[in-house]
Design an enzyme around this catalytic site. Structure first.
Site, PDB file in Angstrom:
ATOM      1  N   SER A  64      -7.903  -0.279  22.274  1.00 32.34           N
ATOM      2  CA  SER A  64      -6.970  -1.067  21.371  1.00 32.34           C
ATOM      3  C   SER A  64      -5.433  -0.261  21.554  1.00 32.34           C
ATOM      4  CB  SER A  64      -7.418  -1.153  20.016  1.00 32.34           C
ATOM      5  OG  SER A  64      -6.644  -1.538  19.028  1.00 32.34           O
ATOM      6  N   ASP A 276      -0.888  -5.340  20.014  1.00 36.97           N
ATOM      7  CA  ASP A 276      -1.195  -3.895  20.321  1.00 36.97           C
ATOM      8  C   ASP A 276      -1.868  -3.974  21.632  1.00 36.97           C
ATOM      9  OD1 ASP A 276      -3.547  -5.292  19.501  1.00 36.97           O
ATOM     10  OD2 ASP A 276      -4.529  -3.706  18.923  1.00 36.97           O
ATOM     11  N   GLY A 499     -12.119   5.413  10.503  1.00 30.57           N
ATOM     12  CA  GLY A 499     -13.242   5.086  11.198  1.00 30.57           C
ATOM     13  C   GLY A 499     -12.990   5.326  12.665  1.00 30.57           C
ATOM     14  N   ARG A 505      -6.936   9.408   5.947  1.00 28.79           N
ATOM     15  CA  ARG A 505      -5.772   8.679   5.788  1.00 28.79           C
ATOM     16  C   ARG A 505      -5.327   8.501   4.439  1.00 28.79           C
ATOM     17  NH1 ARG A 505      -4.598   6.307  10.800  1.00 28.79           N
ATOM     18  NH2 ARG A 505      -6.423   5.305  11.725  1.00 28.79           N
TER      19      ARG A 505
HETATM   20  P1  NG1 Z   1      -9.345   3.466  10.591  1.00 25.05           P
HETATM   21  O1  NG1 Z   1      -9.138   4.349  11.777  1.00 25.05           O
HETATM   22  O2  NG1 Z   1     -10.676   3.303  10.260  1.00 25.05           O
HETATM   23  O3  NG1 Z   1      -8.388   3.397   9.580  1.00 25.05           O
HETATM   24  C1  NG1 Z   1      -8.021   1.488  11.987  1.00 25.05           C
HETATM   25  C2  NG1 Z   1      -7.213   0.436  11.072  1.00 25.05           C
HETATM   26  C3  NG1 Z   1      -8.294  -0.683  10.624  1.00 25.05           C
HETATM   27  C4  NG1 Z   1      -8.970  -1.462  11.959  1.00 25.05           C
HETATM   28  C5  NG1 Z   1      -9.462  -0.309  12.936  1.00 25.05           C
HETATM   29  C6  NG1 Z   1      -9.982  -0.752  14.052  1.00 25.05           C
HETATM   30  C7  NG1 Z   1      -5.406   0.924   9.572  1.00 25.05           C
HETATM   31  C8  NG1 Z   1      -5.214   1.675   8.107  1.00 25.05           C
HETATM   32  N1  NG1 Z   1      -6.723   1.225   9.887  1.00 25.05           N
HETATM   33  O4  NG1 Z   1      -9.090   1.857  11.139  1.00 25.05           O
HETATM   34  O5  NG1 Z   1      -7.499  -1.695   9.817  1.00 25.05           O
HETATM   35  O6  NG1 Z   1      -8.086  -2.282  12.682  1.00 25.05           O
HETATM   36  O7  NG1 Z   1      -8.479   0.723  13.148  1.00 25.05           O
HETATM   37  O8  NG1 Z   1      -8.992  -1.079  15.189  1.00 25.05           O
HETATM   38  O9  NG1 Z   1      -4.758  -0.064   9.850  1.00 25.05           O
HETATM   39 ZN    ZN Z   2      -6.507  -3.930  18.853  1.00 24.57          ZN
END
Ligand code: NG1
Ligand code: ZN
Length: 545
Positions: A64, A276, A499, A505
């Protein structure tokens, strides 16, 4: 299961001993060089999942919005959804089994999940444009082949396109044709029919600049381009011919830095958007006449879409229920506007689209978007049938509204958040309503906010509740956050372990940017002190990047 063959082929995809990875909110994600064995094993697992569900399963190779050097993999369940939670656990066990234990772990999973090994299996595979993706997807295919699964390799696809293919194949083509042509035809037909209803058709609504993050979105938008060129002209930037994937560009960069991507020349009031790296997120933005940058994120996209849907429902006089689903990252102003001005019920789930998707399925029409621009609209089967019926039965203006809703159903990718599909919906709505980008932006004012990252020794020491808005452990951290939040007006702050990255965060909003920055910094310090921070303590933010 031919365990000898599995052992033999696995030796070509050896796991580095001691490496531990977790199937997180977006599957496995890490440096590409650590992923070969994971890919092989996910090929094996996809075959088991396919046998168990007697359906086609998808495997997407992408990381991604992560840097180009990273990669990742996720499995797609039969209706285009994210993998079921019990199988996420199987995936983690299988990926982490040491080389000699792997065949046994695979057997254990097939017993635990009651997989009928005699059943046929079919797996579809897609990949993004990362240099490492082609070889890694070949490793997936190796895994599928050893277990004698059938497969179709779509090659380069956006993530939502792979979800679409899986959905089409498991609904015997009813949802659409499981080809790129089928995807383009379905979306462009709905888009063309919808925009035909527009009263406004001046040139000013018809061109859009798209930053493709130097990723797959560029290739796939090009393929879509000639289907829609009558209604919309798109100018592709960061199309992968020069720059590096996601580097200083793309939706994640624009959202988190709150500034335009490199390579985007913006005239005042010109409508621009960014995808993205795998084209499942989209954010819009523009520069005003004073040169100030305005971001229109997932929250404002959800607001535009739900207000449009509400108007159409009102027009046809049908009381289908609409719900908007957000996460804790949704700007406080958006939640307030949706609830108080638009009178739409809003729900908050944990971060990660599978949680939003699941909640959105509870409504006749479930609008879900993460603030970062990942989202779609789900229509229940009953709502779809009812709308199609009304589009035949009703007359005049009401019929027109029902037909528009019918187009909207076809235009949204019901299998996953999709930047291309969302872009077309947004462009159609702006055209139909005769809205400029500034008018859209002016629906409400975002509260100033700041997101930060804190490095800790073990981010799992932080556990949360209330859709991640409250910390449970470590003790004292929530109390510290509460005390800090009290010092600012219109403020809110929360922390959660990421995650997808090895960090915690921090999110804060307040009445001014200075206060949001200061609150975010203070909360970061509390995390650093109470949750085992490593390295230098967080610095005050003038500009965090
Ligand atoms: P994490 O790294 O768990 O915050 C990020 C995005 C999620 C989601 C995932 C999967 C933020 C704050 N967090 O997750 O919304 O899109 O990546 O791609 O944007
Ligand atoms: Zn993506």
């Amino acid at each position: 299961m031919d365990l000898d063959a599995i052992t033999k082929y696995s030796a070509l995809h050896v796991k580095p001993s001691g490496l531990v990875l977790q199937y997180g909110t977006a599957g496995f994600r890490t440096k590409a060089e650590h992923l070969d064995h994971v890919m092989f094993r996910m090929g094996l697992l996809a075959v088991l999942r396919s046998k168990q569900t007697k359906s086609t399963i998808g495997v997407m190779v992408t990381a991604s919005h992560n840097p180009e050097e990273d990669n990742g993999v996720k499995l797609v369940d039969p209706l285009g959804e994210m993998l079921a939670p019990s199988w996420e656990e199987h995936a983690t066990c299988l990926a982490n089994a040491e080389e000699q234990d792997m065949p046994r772990v695979l057997m254990d999973i097939s017993v635990k999940a009651a997989v009928n090994l005699q059943q046929d299996a079919f797996v579809v595979i897609g990949r993004d444009t990362r240099p490492s993706s082609e070889k890694l997807s070949q490793s997936v295919i190796d895994g599928v082949t050893v277990l004698e699964g059938q497969f179709h390799d779509y090659g380069l696809l956006t993530t939502p396109q792979l979800h679409y293919m899986v959905y089409c194949r498991n609904t015997s083509g009813q949802y659409g044709k499981a080809t790129i042509e089928g995807y383009c035809q379905k979306l462009s037909k709905a888009f063309t029919e919808l925009t035909k209803q527009a009263f406004y058709s001046g040139d000013e609504y018809r061109s859009l600049k798209v930053d493709c993050a130097n990723g797959i979105g560029a290739l796939k938008l090009r393929e879509m381009e000639h289907y829609i060129s009558q209604e919309l002209s798109v100018q592709l930037l960061n199309d992968g011919t020069k720059g590096k994937l996601n580097h200083l560009c793309g939706a994640d960069f624009v959202k988190s830095h709150q500034k335009p991507p490199q390579g985007m020349e913006m005239k005042p009031n010109e409508r621009c958007c960014s995808f993205d790296g795998d084209a499942d997120r989209i954010v819009y933005y523009y520069l005003d006449v004073d040169g100030h940058f305005h971001l229109i994120d997932g929250d404002k996209i959800a607001t535009l879409i739900s207000s449009f849907l509400k108007e159409l429902l009102l027009e046809i006089g049908e009381s289908l229920n609409i719900g908007v689903v957000q996460t804790a990252y949704a700007n406080g102003s958006s939640t307030r506007y949706l609830e108080e001005v638009m009178k739409v019920p809003v729900y908050c789930t944990k971060t990660g689209v599978k949680h939003l998707h699941h909640k959105a399925q509870e409504f006749d029409i479930g609008v879900y978007f993460e603030a970062n621009g990942h989202g779609t609209v789900l229509f229940s089967k009953a709502a779809e049938i009812r709308i199609k019926q009304l589009a035949k039965e009703l007359e005049d203006k009401k019929r027109k509204a029902a037909k528009m809703l019918e187009n909207v159903i076809d235009l949204f990718n019901q299998a996953a958040g999709d930047a291309i599909s969302d872009m077309l919906v947004i462009e159609a709505i702006l055209t139909l309503k005769g809205l400029t980008v500034q008018q859209w932006d002016a629906l409400y004012m975002d509260l100033p906010n700041r997101q930060l990252k804190v490095k800790v020794a073990d981010r799992q020491v932080i556990s949360t509740t209330d859709a991640e808005r409250q910390v449970v452990t470590p003790p004292g951290l929530q109390e510290a956050i509460n005390d800090l939040v009290k010092k600012y007006k219109l403020s809110r702050a929360f922390v959660r372990p990421s995650g997808t990255e090895d960090i915690v965060r921090v999110y804060a909003e307040a009445d001014s940017q200075e206060n949001a920055d200061s609150l975010a910094h203070a909360v970061s310090l509390a995390v650093f002190q109470l949750a085992g921070g490593v390295g230098e303590p967080p610095q005050a933010v003038s500009c965090p990047y």
